[in-house]
Design a protein around this motif. Structure first.
Motif, short mmCIF file in Angstrom:
data_model
loop_
_atom_site.label_atom_id
_atom_site.label_comp_id
_atom_site.label_asym_id
_atom_site.label_seq_id
_atom_site.Cartn_x
_atom_site.Cartn_y
_atom_site.Cartn_z
N ASN A 822 0.81 -1.21 0.00
CA ASN A 822 0.00 0.00 0.00
C ASN A 822 0.85 1.28 0.00
O ASN A 822 0.38 2.35 0.37
CB ASN A 822 -0.94 0.01 1.21
N LEU A 823 2.10 1.15 -0.41
CA LEU A 823 3.00 2.30 -0.45
C LEU A 823 2.39 3.41 -1.33
O LEU A 823 2.04 3.17 -2.48
CB LEU A 823 4.35 1.87 -1.02
N LYS A 824 2.25 4.61 -0.75
CA LYS A 824 1.70 5.73 -1.52
C LYS A 824 2.75 6.24 -2.50
O LYS A 824 3.92 6.42 -2.12
CB LYS A 824 1.27 6.86 -0.58
N ILE A 825 2.34 6.48 -3.74
CA ILE A 825 3.29 6.87 -4.79
C ILE A 825 2.76 8.07 -5.56
O ILE A 825 1.62 8.08 -6.04
CB ILE A 825 3.56 5.70 -5.76
N GLY A 826 3.63 9.08 -5.66
CA GLY A 826 3.30 10.28 -6.43
C GLY A 826 4.37 10.57 -7.46
O GLY A 826 5.49 10.07 -7.39
N ILE A 827 4.01 11.39 -8.46
CA ILE A 827 4.95 11.82 -9.50
C ILE A 827 4.95 13.34 -9.51
O ILE A 827 3.91 13.96 -9.71
CB ILE A 827 4.53 11.33 -10.90
N CYS A 828 6.13 13.96 -9.27
CA CYS A 828 6.22 15.42 -9.21
C CYS A 828 6.97 15.96 -10.42
O CYS A 828 7.97 15.37 -10.85
CB CYS A 828 6.94 15.86 -7.94
N GLY A 829 6.51 17.08 -10.94
CA GLY A 829 7.21 17.75 -12.03
C GLY A 829 6.29 18.06 -13.19
O GLY A 829 5.24 17.44 -13.38
#
Length: 873
Positions: A822-829
């Motif tokens: 359940n690791l939360k994952i985001g993408i920035c940029g």
């Protein structure tokens, strides 16, 4: 045998590619039983065949045209050359995509010396007959034979002057007979032969002229500007003439089913009584607003209104209609989807949705990114900008348009703003010290830098338009030089941050009226998106903007950006130039209070929404004094010697600072800095929870991780400080400590890092430069060369590199989720928010992306479109 010609009764709206937009719509309206003058269409395929056969109609085409004319005669009871019932037709172009005014038209074709006399006798209106004949001679001479139209117009002008008349409709039958005679002489002298009296010959020549007009200069320019293929060709529509110049119960006009500027419902257009269609668009006479028709010809107005309402529902779009009234009878000559402003486009679609004309899915699918973009930013007047050539171009780093005076330093820009001027900041490149100059500017232009450079990032965050990486620009002591052109202080510039162009002088801006119902759109988009869209923002103003534009939270609040302001910059320099731990702790004591207030402001502006704060990640070269003068200034302010400051700055200088002492490496070497920030974040959250009642779960991001043990060590140091505070204050606050994945090694050992990290956030800018080995600040020249060579399809700093960077992300996500499902994952940029990138990201199991505030609506729109229809690369 190829079918080159279709009767209106044989076609449909689905055949736009073959019949052109105009022909397909005439066929569709004929099927609907609307009052459309009878006619036929010569196809776009015939046009392409004509252009490929040395510009000649084949015998087969001519035969099919003749057969269609015979059918037209049977339906109308009129024939070419007949003295009792002569057939007259209009010949108009019509490509697949509307190109208003770009190609050519001929009216009243079929008239000759005999039929004009017959029409005059039969109608008992000589003036009408010879007015029509002179129009044919003028149009045919201009369009078909290429005679300068001014030669014709000058004769009418001279005749009106001779008889002291102001308007064409004041000329009598005898006047028009004189003009006809003079026009025939102009034709004879220019072409060295008589005007053709055979209507079929006239028709063949007119068809050839319309086909030929596909390649005229203005049509080619229009297609280039609107990205329309040169390979489509145009159809030709031959249609029985109806006459709006048959007296005061006749007229002609153009009307939209809604206002094309605002999108407001209700007829919008103009008309002329006793005129032909070309009079309206040519500006020969001043037309009247369409609403006046309700007073002059009320029955026809009501019929027109009803037809437009039905057409709009049938086509499910705003319609642009040409009509003619002949002796009280209404005819519809054309309908097409009307061109409109960006604001009107969004307003109309929302109204259609509310009125039940289109579904929610259609609303999502039909919104265009350019319209959404234009509704959020100023833009230049399209009629003016289309005729202007930029003297400088670069990367379109931040959208919008602005006009102002050029200044070359932050100080000069600030002073000019204080005097009431609008400012354009022009720099070789920007640094943190330029922040005040950027903040007061309408736009920023730099000679160096890419899409992730300081100028680009800061301008986007502030919503200021920006053009960066203008390689042709050289900054010299007294200004900027572009070839033989010089930008001096005070030079007025117009900057287009959407297209990446800079112009000399002032270009008018379109009025920006932010009345688009974004909130309504946001709620619709959110229902169809696979993941959330957060914002990259750290100032209260930017966060509030982001929330207004639909951000679901803050995905990246960069704490190093908080030190760009001049007084804070000095404090930060005091910290990095400190020689001892005691000296650093003394500075950190003051900075903690400052940071806590910063973080409180962030939490308050975010209104309790999820907020990720990244700990310091300063490439130190951005903060160190740049030269001896700055070293002296800093030394004086910090009460240190010049030699001391110079020595420390030199010691901290790096050959490649983007790969040097930054991010987590700062936390390893100086753990007290990250401990201070961790304490300030949790203390700020604690106070805001008490004051506002928000449910805040602090998300603390540690940047630039390369190793699990490295991350674990720094996390332990931060967590100890946080737990000490919570124990003393007797509070319970749930928090998360995660990392930004921006180094290839971190992707490869993500399973190990995930043992200690609560979330991953991919930093696309740094990950791209490291995977590709391209400096994000110095890459534009290389990327341009690779683009020209066909190696790169897109700039990887604007569109995510799926096969390289994307592959590394896949590895990291898979490994991280193996350790923590359940690791939360985001993408920035910014690259993450590009529509092409979103196609790829929709295939990954991520929770959110994060981008600058003004890119949020377009990203959410694209995600919703993907959810509804699936996006194709």
């Amino acid at each position: 045998m190829t079918k080159w010609v279709y009767l209106f009764s044989e076609g449909s709206k689905e055949q736009k590619g073959l019949l052109g937009g105009k022909g397909a719509n005439l066929a569709e309206m004929t099927k609907l039983g609307l009052p459309v003058p009878t006619g036929f269409t010569v196809t776009t395929e015939a046009c392409l065949d004509y252009l490929s056969h040395q510009n000649q109609l084949t015998d087969e085409m001519k035969e099919q045209v003749t057969q269609a004319v015979e059918t037209l005669s049977e339906k109308t009871g009129k024939r070419f050359g007949d003295l009792d019932q002569p057939l007259l037709v209009s010949v108009r172009s019509g490509s697949k995509f509307s190109m208003p005014g770009m190609m050519d038209t001929v009216l009243n074709l079929g008239l000759n010396d005999q039929t004009v006399a017959a029409i005059a006798k039969n109608s008992q209106d000589e003036r009408f007959a010879y007015d029509c004949y002179r129009r044919l001679l003028q149009m045919f001479g201009d369009v078909v034979m290429g005679i300068d139209n001014q030669k014709f117009e000058s004769r009418i002008t001279a005749l009106k002057k001779l008889h002291q008349l102001n308007y064409d409709n004041e000329l009598t039958a005898e006047h028009w007979k004189t003009i006809v005679s003079e026009y025939k002489e102009i034709y004879r002298q220019a072409i060295q032969r008589e005007f053709p009296q055979n209507p079929i010959e006239q028709l063949h020549l007119a068809i050839e002229a319309v086909f030929g007009s596909w390649n005229n200069a203005r049509a080619k320019t229009y297609r280039r500007l609107h990205d329309i293929s040169d390979d489509l060709g145009t159809a030709v529509n031959i249609q029985e003439m109806v006459f709006g110049n048959f007296g005061d119960s006749s007229g002609t006009g153009v009307v939209f089913s809604r206002n094309p500027s605002t999108g407001e419902p209700g007829l919008f257009g103009e008309y002329l009584i006793n005129a032909q269609g070309e009079d309206v668009v040519a500006g020969v006479r001043t037309p009247k607003p369409i609403q006046v028709l309700a007073e002059e010809l009320p029955e026809q107005f009501q019929q027109l209104q009803s037809i437009l309402e039905n057409l709009e529902k049938h086509y499910r779009d705003m319609q642009d209609v040409e009509f003619t009234i002949e002796n009280g009878k209404l005819f519809i000559l054309q309908t097409r989807n009307g061109k409109r402003t960006s604001k009107a486009a969004l307003t109309i679609l929302l109204d259609f949705f509310r009125e039940g004309i289109i579904t929610e899915e259609e609303l999502i699918e039909r919104i265009e990114a350019k319209d959404l973009e234009a509704s959020l930013h100023p833009s230049f007047d399209e009629t003016v900008i289309s005729n202007r050539v930029p003297f400088l171009s670069g990367l379109a780093a931040s959208p919008g348009a602005a006009v102002g005076a050029a200044y070359f330093t932050a100080e000069a820009a600030t002073e000019a703003k204080a005097r009431g001027e609008k400012v354009i900041l022009v720099r070789e490149e920007t640094s943190p010290e330029d922040i005040e100059g950027i903040a007061v500017s309408e736009a920023v232009v730099t000679a160096r830098g890419g899409m992730t450079s300081h100028a680009a990032v800061v301008a986007r965050g502030m919503g200021i338009c920006s053009v960066v990486g203008c390689e042709a620009l050289t900054m010299e002591e007294d200004g900027g030089v572009v070839g033989k052109e010089t930008i001096k202080e005070g030079t007025i510039l117009s900057v287009d941050g959407t297209l990446g162009n800079v112009y000399f002088g002032e270009i008018p801006l379109e009025e920006l009226t932010n009345t688009v119902a974004l909130d309504e759109l946001q709620s619709i988009w959110d229902q169809h998106a696979k993941f959330q869209v957060r914002a990259n923002a750290e100032t209260p103003k930017d966060i509030e903007t982001a929330m207004a534009l639909g951000a679901t939270g803050i995905g990246l609040a960069r704490t190093e950006h908080m030190f760009f302001e001049r007084t804070r910059l000095l404090q930060f320099r005091r910290l990095i130039l400190a020689d001892t731990l005691d000296e650093r702790l003394e500075v950190l004591k003051d900075l903690k209070d400052v940071q806590k207030q910063d973080f409180k402001s962030i939490y308050q502006a975010a209104g309790g929404k999820a907020t990720t704060i990244r700990l310091l990640d300063p490439p130190l070269h951005e903060f160190l004094p740049k030269n001896n003068d700055e070293c002296r200034e800093v030394a004086k302010a910090l009460n240190k010697s010049f030699n001391e400051v110079k020595r420390k700055s030199d010691n901290l200088a790096e050959v490649n600072p983007m790969l040097g002492f930054r991010g987590l490496r700062l936390g390893v070497a100086y753990p007290e800095i990250y401990r201070m920030q961790g304490e300030a974040i949790v203390e700020a959250a604690s106070e805001v929870i008490k004051e506002r009642g928000y449910e805040i779960q602090p998300e603390i991001m540690i940047p630039f991780t390369i190793d699990a043990q490295e991350f674990a060590k720094v996390r332990c140091s931060i967590e100890t400080a946080i737990q000490d505070f919570l124990a003393v204050s007797n509070q319970k606050i749930t928090y998360q400590i995660g990392t930004m994945i921006e180094i290839p090694r971190a992707c490869l050992v993500a399973d190990e890092i995930a043992k200690y990290a609560d979330f991953f956030s991919f930093g696309t800018n740094d990950l791209t430069q490291m995977v590709l080995g391209l400096s994000r600040d110095d890459s534009p020249r290389i990327i341009n060369q690779y683009g020209e060579a066909g190696i790169f399809e897109d700039d990887p700093f604007q569109v995510l590199d799926e096969h390289g960077v994307g592959a590394m992300m896949k590895i990291a996500i898979e490994k991280g989720r193996q350790t923590k499902p359940n690791l939360k994952i985001g993408i920035c940029g910014e690259a993450a928010a590009h529509p092409k990138s979103l196609v790829f990201l929709n295939t990954l199991p991520i929770n959110y992306i994060s981008c600058s505030p003004f890119r949020i609506p377009q990203a959410k729109m694209t995600l919703a479109q993907y959810g509804v229809t699936g996006l194709k690369k």
